[in-house]
Scaffold this motif. Structure first.
Motif, PDB file in Angstrom:
ATOM      1  N   GLU A 200       0.813  -1.217   0.000  1.00 57.73           N
ATOM      2  CA  GLU A 200       0.000   0.000   0.000  1.00 57.73           C
ATOM      3  C   GLU A 200       0.846   1.267   0.000  1.00 57.73           C
ATOM      4  OE1 GLU A 200      -3.301  -0.060  -0.400  1.00 57.73           O
ATOM      5  OE2 GLU A 200      -3.037  -2.226  -0.571  1.00 57.73           O
ATOM      6  N   LEU A 201       2.132   1.141   0.369  1.00 53.52           N
ATOM      7  CA  LEU A 201       3.012   2.307   0.459  1.00 53.52           C
ATOM      8  C   LEU A 201       3.793   2.553  -0.826  1.00 53.52           C
ATOM      9  CD1 LEU A 201       4.446   1.643   4.037  1.00 53.52           C
ATOM     10  CD2 LEU A 201       2.692   3.315   3.400  1.00 53.52           C
ATOM     11  N   SER A 202       3.509   1.793  -1.867  1.00 53.72           N
ATOM     12  CA  SER A 202       4.320   1.863  -3.085  1.00 53.72           C
ATOM     13  C   SER A 202       3.477   2.188  -4.302  1.00 53.72           C
ATOM     14  CB  SER A 202       5.033   0.522  -3.311  1.00 53.72           C
ATOM     15  OG  SER A 202       5.711   0.518  -4.543  1.00 53.72           O
ATOM     16  N   GLY A 203       4.079   2.953  -5.211  1.00 54.65           N
ATOM     17  CA  GLY A 203       3.441   3.217  -6.484  1.00 54.65           C
ATOM     18  C   GLY A 203       3.781   2.180  -7.529  1.00 54.65           C
ATOM     19  N   ASN A 204       4.767   1.329  -7.225  1.00 53.40           N
ATOM     20  CA  ASN A 204       5.202   0.310  -8.181  1.00 53.40           C
ATOM     21  C   ASN A 204       5.551  -0.981  -7.434  1.00 53.40           C
ATOM     22  OD1 ASN A 204       6.050  -0.856 -10.643  1.00 53.40           O
ATOM     23  ND2 ASN A 204       8.169  -0.207 -10.283  1.00 53.40           N
ATOM     24  N   PRO A 205       4.548  -1.592  -6.775  1.00 54.59           N
ATOM     25  CA  PRO A 205       4.849  -2.741  -5.913  1.00 54.59           C
ATOM     26  C   PRO A 205       5.114  -4.014  -6.701  1.00 54.59           C
ATOM     27  CG  PRO A 205       2.484  -2.365  -5.979  1.00 54.59           C
ATOM     28  CD  PRO A 205       3.116  -1.237  -6.752  1.00 54.59           C
ATOM     29  N   LEU A 206       5.769  -4.959  -6.024  1.00 55.57           N
ATOM     30  CA  LEU A 206       5.957  -6.300  -6.559  1.00 55.57           C
ATOM     31  C   LEU A 206       4.719  -7.142  -6.234  1.00 55.57           C
ATOM     32  CD1 LEU A 206       9.647  -6.892  -5.426  1.00 55.57           C
ATOM     33  CD2 LEU A 206       8.854  -6.064  -7.647  1.00 55.57           C
ATOM     34  N   SER A 207       4.659  -8.327  -6.785  1.00 57.87           N
ATOM     35  CA  SER A 207       3.527  -9.217  -6.558  1.00 57.87           C
ATOM     36  C   SER A 207       3.607  -9.841  -5.165  1.00 57.87           C
ATOM     37  CB  SER A 207       3.522 -10.322  -7.610  1.00 57.87           C
ATOM     38  OG  SER A 207       2.691 -11.400  -7.226  1.00 57.87           O
ATOM     39  N   VAL A 208       2.549  -9.678  -4.371  1.00 59.92           N
ATOM     40  CA  VAL A 208       2.500 -10.267  -3.030  1.00 59.92           C
ATOM     41  C   VAL A 208       2.555 -11.791  -3.133  1.00 59.92           C
ATOM     42  CG1 VAL A 208       1.058 -10.596  -0.973  1.00 59.92           C
ATOM     43  CG2 VAL A 208       1.261  -8.335  -2.002  1.00 59.92           C
ATOM     44  N   LYS A 209       1.786 -12.344  -4.053  1.00 62.09           N
ATOM     45  CA  LYS A 209       1.736 -13.800  -4.205  1.00 62.09           C
ATOM     46  C   LYS A 209       3.113 -14.369  -4.558  1.00 62.09           C
ATOM     47  CE  LYS A 209      -0.662 -17.476  -6.745  1.00 62.09           C
ATOM     48  NZ  LYS A 209      -1.699 -17.771  -7.772  1.00 62.09           N
ATOM     49  N   LYS A 210       3.804 -13.712  -5.483  1.00 66.00           N
ATOM     50  CA  LYS A 210       5.128 -14.191  -5.897  1.00 66.00           C
ATOM     51  C   LYS A 210       6.130 -14.098  -4.756  1.00 66.00           C
ATOM     52  CE  LYS A 210       8.762 -13.496  -9.343  1.00 66.00           C
ATOM     53  NZ  LYS A 210       9.221 -12.690 -10.524  1.00 66.00           N
ATOM     54  N   LEU A 211       6.094 -12.999  -3.999  1.00 64.54           N
ATOM     55  CA  LEU A 211       7.026 -12.832  -2.888  1.00 64.54           C
ATOM     56  C   LEU A 211       6.783 -13.870  -1.792  1.00 64.54           C
ATOM     57  CD1 LEU A 211       7.555  -9.007  -2.329  1.00 64.54           C
ATOM     58  CD2 LEU A 211       9.304 -10.728  -2.745  1.00 64.54           C
ATOM     59  N   ILE A 212       5.532 -14.160  -1.517  1.00 59.68           N
ATOM     60  CA  ILE A 212       5.213 -15.177  -0.507  1.00 59.68           C
ATOM     61  C   ILE A 212       5.828 -16.517  -0.914  1.00 59.68           C
ATOM     62  CG2 ILE A 212       3.333 -16.552   0.475  1.00 59.68           C
ATOM     63  CD1 ILE A 212       1.652 -14.008   0.574  1.00 59.68           C
ATOM     64  N   GLN A 213       5.768 -16.818  -2.188  1.00 58.47           N
ATOM     65  CA  GLN A 213       6.383 -18.048  -2.683  1.00 58.47           C
ATOM     66  C   GLN A 213       7.909 -17.980  -2.575  1.00 58.47           C
ATOM     67  OE1 GLN A 213       4.766 -18.152  -6.654  1.00 58.47           O
ATOM     68  NE2 GLN A 213       2.951 -19.330  -6.038  1.00 58.47           N
ATOM     69  N   GLN A 214       8.492 -16.833  -2.927  1.00 58.16           N
ATOM     70  CA  GLN A 214       9.940 -16.693  -2.923  1.00 58.16           C
ATOM     71  C   GLN A 214      10.540 -16.796  -1.525  1.00 58.16           C
ATOM     72  OE1 GLN A 214      10.071 -12.968  -5.220  1.00 58.16           O
ATOM     73  NE2 GLN A 214      11.327 -14.035  -6.716  1.00 58.16           N
ATOM     74  N   VAL A 215       9.796 -16.344  -0.520  1.00 51.75           N
ATOM     75  CA  VAL A 215      10.314 -16.436   0.854  1.00 51.75           C
ATOM     76  C   VAL A 215       9.876 -17.739   1.526  1.00 51.75           C
ATOM     77  CG1 VAL A 215      10.435 -13.933   1.110  1.00 51.75           C
ATOM     78  CG2 VAL A 215       8.386 -15.126   1.881  1.00 51.75           C
ATOM     79  N   GLY A 216       9.216 -18.614   0.777  1.00 51.36           N
ATOM     80  CA  GLY A 216       8.889 -19.942   1.282  1.00 51.36           C
ATOM     81  C   GLY A 216       7.779 -19.987   2.307  1.00 51.36           C
ATOM     82  N   LEU A 217       6.794 -19.090   2.156  1.00 52.31           N
ATOM     83  CA  LEU A 217       5.715 -19.017   3.145  1.00 52.31           C
ATOM     84  C   LEU A 217       4.336 -19.295   2.540  1.00 52.31           C
ATOM     85  CD1 LEU A 217       6.865 -15.849   5.142  1.00 52.31           C
ATOM     86  CD2 LEU A 217       6.925 -18.224   5.932  1.00 52.31           C
ATOM     87  N   GLU A 218       4.310 -19.957   1.381  1.00 51.33           N
ATOM     88  CA  GLU A 218       3.017 -20.183   0.731  1.00 51.33           C
ATOM     89  C   GLU A 218       2.077 -21.039   1.574  1.00 51.33           C
ATOM     90  OE1 GLU A 218       6.014 -22.627  -1.798  1.00 51.33           O
ATOM     91  OE2 GLU A 218       6.041 -20.938  -0.389  1.00 51.33           O
TER      92      GLU A 218
END
Length: 235
Positions: free
Chosen positions: A112-130
């Motif tokens: 919510e603090l970014s004008g150009n955020p990354l994908s939440v779903k992809k990051l959750i997968q990348q940090v191994g928390l899916e």
């Protein structure tokens, strides 16, 4: 790579009764974009003060701080708030997660603090928390909570990620996994990472190491070979 930060003749001075105490004294630095930079030193060396000045949380008593050719030491409070929101991410030793929000919701806060955020779903997968996306912080281990904190900071897609003792509350195995994740994120997104720590082992995974003592920079070194986090000898 270009210089992202340039510090010229930086002092941070506090009054201690009738004596001036220099938390930072005559700091001159250039920090390169896209690097992992480790600021190393014992308690009271000035490394946390340095982080506060670079991030605009505090201002210098004297000197100039340039970020991407803009002087942040001359910014007003609104400009500093915009600077932090638009450019910076933060990871703390204490995680600072909101206990009433799930993993996914904590990460979405950063988005919510970014004008150009990354994908939440992809990051959750990348940090191994899916498999933990709908859990609350109290249901997670320390390492898992730090992974949430990393994802929350990175989802903003910041230019700079400040990491204040990111492994200080973790055991060796978990700490190395967290550092390995930071390395992976640096490789993938080329995010400049400034890691403040008292653990000398972490210096071996940095591109640049800044050693501090008594408010001064005592040594700046460039590592010809950067070790993987899994290869670090733990202090």
């Amino acid at each position: 790579m270009k210089n992202l930060y340039k510090l010229e003749k930086i002092y941070k001075t506090y009054k201690n009764y009738d004596t001036d105490y220099h938390a930072l004294e005559n700091i001159n630095l250039e920090l390169t974009e896209g690097e992992i930079i480790v600021v190393l030193g014992p308690s009271g060396s000035g490394k946390s003060t340095m982080l506060n000045l670079l991030s605009g949380i505090d201002s210098p008593s004297k000197g100039h701080i340039m970020f991407d050719d803009i002087r942040i030491d001359q910014m007003n409070e609104k400009e500093l708030t915009d600077y932090r929101a638009s450019n910076l991410g933060f990871i703390f030793q204490s995680y600072n997660l909101i206990p009433s929000l799930t993993v996914k919701e904590n990460i979405e806060l950063g988005k919510e603090l970014s004008g150009n955020p990354l994908s939440v779903k992809k990051l959750i997968q990348q940090v191994g928390l899916e498999n933990h996306a709908h859990k609350y912080p109290y249901q997670l281990s320390g390492g898992q909570m730090q992974r949430v904190a990393i994802a929350r900071a990175l989802v903003k897609n910041p230019k700079v990620l400040f990491c204040d003792e990111p492994t200080g509350a973790l055991d060796e195995e978990t700490g190395k996994k967290v550092l390995e994740l930071l390395q992976d994120m640096n490789d993938q997104y080329h995010t400049t990472m400034i890691i403040v720590t008292h653990n000398p082992s972490i210096a071996d995974m940095a591109h640049t190491v800044i050693r501090m003592n008594s408010g001064k920079v005592v040594e700046i070194t460039k590592n010809e070979t950067v070790k993987k986090a899994s290869e670090l000898r733990w202090a």
